[in-house]
Design an enzyme around this catalytic site. Structure first.
Site, short mmCIF file in Angstrom:
data_model
loop_
_atom_site.label_atom_id
_atom_site.label_comp_id
_atom_site.label_asym_id
_atom_site.label_seq_id
_atom_site.Cartn_x
_atom_site.Cartn_y
_atom_site.Cartn_z
CD GLU A 1 -1.10 2.43 2.19
OE1 GLU A 1 -0.22 2.09 3.08
OE2 GLU A 1 -1.54 3.51 1.59
CG HIS B 1 -7.51 4.99 0.39
ND1 HIS B 1 -8.01 3.62 0.11
CD2 HIS B 1 -7.33 5.33 -0.78
CE1 HIS B 1 -7.91 3.38 -1.05
NE2 HIS B 1 -7.36 4.29 -1.81
O1 RIB Z 1 -3.12 4.13 -0.09
C1 RIB Z 1 -3.78 5.24 0.25
C2 RIB Z 1 -3.02 6.17 0.75
O2 RIB Z 1 -1.84 6.76 -0.15
C3 RIB Z 1 -3.49 7.73 1.53
O3 RIB Z 1 -3.47 8.11 2.56
C4 RIB Z 1 -3.52 8.55 0.22
O4 RIB Z 1 -3.61 9.69 0.36
C5 RIB Z 1 -2.05 8.11 -0.24
O5 RIB Z 1 -1.15 8.77 0.52
#
Ligand code: RIB
Ligand code: CA
Length: 307
Positions: free
Chosen positions: A163, A233
């Site tokens: 992520e 998110h």
């Molecule tokens: O993966 C999602 C995250 O990455 C969120 O915080 C978005 O703002 C990016 O920073």
């Protein structure tokens, strides 16, 4: 009232999270710190300054921190958040200047001054949080809670394994998960269900000045349809602080991969709890219906203030 410090990299969903905190009835946002992430630190900080005034947050401090990761190359997501970092939203230029000092000291000083009272919400790469822990390990006890948007136990987004927030600084994330607190981790497993469908966007449209941020930002962030749309998110982390019953949390041991050729930045989540005490509560479910009622209720409340 829950006092909150948000460390962020605005960023479209960061902006929607800050708006949520500004409108949330039970949250007092006491400080904003910024980190390089979605876009460069100069832009995440400029966006935070503009958002502080646009969201009527008064003169709470906005303090910049780390421009890049602790160790390796910088990762950005300008393709997703646009050249300014706020997608299609254009905010008035801020009048107030950035606050003195560095984000790491702001985080430490804020927690030291109110031990047990401040919830730390980190919605960008964890570089500032990791440096704060290294500089003053006692923040682990001083923080009322640490809630992050990051990681996942099923998949990545920036690549198949990682992520974005974790990939942007895996060493920092590893330091944060090993610091001794119980990290409340809202990962992609739940945040990908918090999507702006056309029905949600239609509830944002009548929100006056606030709609000038929310609507173009959401539309830039992803294709909005009846059944799908961009996932906000970061707002999930703030919504959890507002109402923890929105989220199902399960204790786990979380390790962050910092070496793997294909897996660097992956959060390896072990729910078995055989060898070690849990270092995290990991979100496994979100009540998406109630989530939007809570979020839009706070947006309506904020819109009444903004006009
Ligand atoms: O993966 C999602 C995250 O990455 C969120 O915080 C978005 O703002 C990016 O920073
Ligand atoms: Ca973010």
């Amino acid at each position: 009232m829950t006092k909150v410090l948000i460390d962020c990299d605005p960023g479209i969903d960061d902006a929607m999270a800050l708006a949520l905190a500004a409108g949330a009835p039970g949250i007092e946002l006491v400080a904003i710190t910024t980190v390089g992430g979605n876009v460069d630190l100069s832009l995440t900080t400029a966006n935070a300054l503009a958002l502080r005034e646009f969201l009527d947050l008064g003169d709470i401090p906005v303090t910049p921190g780390s421009a890049g990761a602790l160790l390796h190359r910088t990762v950005r997501a300008g393709d997703i958040h646009g050249d300014t970092g706020l997608g299609g939203a254009v905010l008035p230029a801020p009048l107030l200047a950035v606050s003195e000092g560095h984000a790491v000291d702001r985080i430490i000083d804020t927690l030291r001054a109110a031990p047990g009272e401040i919830t730390l919400v980190a919605i960008g790469p964890l570089t500032n949080i990791a440096l704060a822990v290294r500089r003053e390990p006692r923040i682990v006890e001083w923080a009322r809670d640490l809630v992050i948007m990051g990681g996942s136990f099923t998949r990545g987004n920036h690549n198949p394994a990682a992520e974005f927030n974790m990939l942007a600084d895996p060493e920092a994330a590893a330091i944060v998960f090993e610091a001794g607190w119980t990290v409340k981790m809202l990962g992609l497993d739940v945040t990908l269900t918090a999507v702006v469908t056309s029905a949600v966007l239609d509830r944002m449209r009548p929100l006056g000045r606030l709609a000038e941020l929310l609507v173009p930002a959401a539309q830039f962030y992803g294709a909005v349809t009846d059944l799908a749309g961009p996932a906000i998110h970061d707002a999930c982390a703030v919504a959890y602080v507002m109402d923890p019953s929105l989220v199902t949390m399960v204790p786990a041991v979380v390790n962050v991969e910092v070496i793997g050729e294909y897996t660097r930045g992956m959060t390896v989540v072990d729910f078995r709890l055989r060898e070690r005490r849990a270092n995290a509560l990991v979100a496994t479910g979100l009540d998406a219906g109630r989530f939007w009622d809570v979020v839009l209720g706070a947006y309506v409340r904020l819109a009444e203030r903004l006009g």
